[in-house]
Design a protein around this motif. Structure first.
Motif, PDB file in Angstrom:
ATOM      1  N   TYR A  15      -5.866  40.946 -32.054  1.00  0.00           N
ATOM      2  CA  TYR A  15      -4.440  40.919 -32.374  1.00  0.00           C
ATOM      3  C   TYR A  15      -4.165  41.879 -33.515  1.00  0.00           C
ATOM      4  O   TYR A  15      -5.032  42.123 -34.351  1.00  0.00           O
ATOM      5  N   GLN A  19       0.692  40.006 -35.757  1.00  0.00           N
ATOM      6  CA  GLN A  19       0.426  38.931 -34.806  1.00  0.00           C
ATOM      7  C   GLN A  19      -0.560  37.923 -35.392  1.00  0.00           C
ATOM      8  O   GLN A  19      -0.365  36.707 -35.249  1.00  0.00           O
ATOM      9  N   LEU A  23       0.526  34.116 -35.680  1.00  0.00           N
ATOM     10  CA  LEU A  23      -0.214  33.188 -34.819  1.00  0.00           C
ATOM     11  C   LEU A  23      -1.017  32.168 -35.626  1.00  0.00           C
ATOM     12  O   LEU A  23      -1.151  31.014 -35.212  1.00  0.00           O
ATOM     13  N   ASP A  33       1.820  30.413 -28.670  1.00  0.00           N
ATOM     14  CA  ASP A  33       1.081  31.649 -28.934  1.00  0.00           C
ATOM     15  C   ASP A  33       1.671  32.863 -28.224  1.00  0.00           C
ATOM     16  O   ASP A  33       1.723  33.955 -28.792  1.00  0.00           O
ATOM     17  N   GLU A  34       2.109  32.698 -26.991  1.00  0.00           N
ATOM     18  CA  GLU A  34       2.660  33.836 -26.258  1.00  0.00           C
ATOM     19  C   GLU A  34       3.924  34.362 -26.931  1.00  0.00           C
ATOM     20  O   GLU A  34       4.080  35.573 -27.122  1.00  0.00           O
ATOM     21  N   ALA A  37       2.978  36.025 -30.309  1.00  0.00           N
ATOM     22  CA  ALA A  37       2.319  37.318 -30.110  1.00  0.00           C
ATOM     23  C   ALA A  37       3.324  38.393 -29.698  1.00  0.00           C
ATOM     24  O   ALA A  37       3.265  39.525 -30.187  1.00  0.00           O
ATOM     25  N   LYS A  38       4.243  38.042 -28.829  1.00  0.00           N
ATOM     26  CA  LYS A  38       5.260  39.013 -28.401  1.00  0.00           C
ATOM     27  C   LYS A  38       6.209  39.356 -29.544  1.00  0.00           C
ATOM     28  O   LYS A  38       6.561  40.526 -29.744  1.00  0.00           O
ATOM     29  N   LEU A  41       4.371  41.624 -32.164  1.00  0.00           N
ATOM     30  CA  LEU A  41       3.693  42.822 -31.668  1.00  0.00           C
ATOM     31  C   LEU A  41       4.221  44.121 -32.276  1.00  0.00           C
ATOM     32  O   LEU A  41       3.458  44.964 -32.750  1.00  0.00           O
TER      33      LEU A  41
END
Length: 151
Positions: A15, A19, A23, A33-34, A37-38, A41
């Motif tokens: 990562y 991120q 996270l 988490d998704e 992370a997005k 990013l």
């Protein structure tokens, strides 16, 4: 595992800096988490690898906003309190790392701006301070949140 240890692990897992910090605090922010992370990013590498504000600082700012923020647009008192938190985080981060600017933190490592992230090799980790910076960012943030009773 502390938030700092977890953030460093996430960074070493691939990562980016922003991120990894966001996270690492998913237990506090409630973000899956998704989504985290997005969301984080684009802030890696000093905002899209432009080497501006360190992504670990941006990630911490996101955590502070999610945990301590508010949504009323005209609440100037709460906005001032939040800006004070962000500035205090930045002061502590700068004190430990010398800067909050990615290119200054990476000076002398041969790291460049650009579109393509560097491959995560053993030499990458030897020449870059990023794993430690990510850990430090999360440690400062963890202490701040504990001090204001948000974790």
């Amino acid at each position: 595992m502390t938030h700092g240890e977890y953030a460093e692990k996430l960074f070493r897992d691939g990562y980016n800096c922003s991120q990894a910090v966001l996270l690492a605090f998913s237990d506090v922010t409630g973000l899956d988490d998704e989504t985290a992370a997005k969301l984080a990013l684009s802030f890696g590498g000093g905002f899209g690898r432009m080497r501006e504000i360190c992504g670990a600082v941006s990630g911490a700012g996101m955590v502070l906003g999610l945990v301590c923020g508010f949504s009323e647009p005209n609440n100037h008192e709460q906005k001032s309190k939040q800006y004070k938190r962000v500035q205090e985080f930045s002061r502590q981060f700068r004190e430990k790392n010398g800067s909050i600017i990615c290119r200054e933190l990476l000076k002398g490592t041969g790291s460049e701006n650009g579109l393509t992230p560097e491959k995560r090799t053993e030499s990458y980790y030897k020449k870059r301070p990023c794993p430690e910076i990510v850990r430090t960012s999360a440690e400062i943030l963890e202490k701040m949140l504990a001090d204001i009773h948000k974790i």
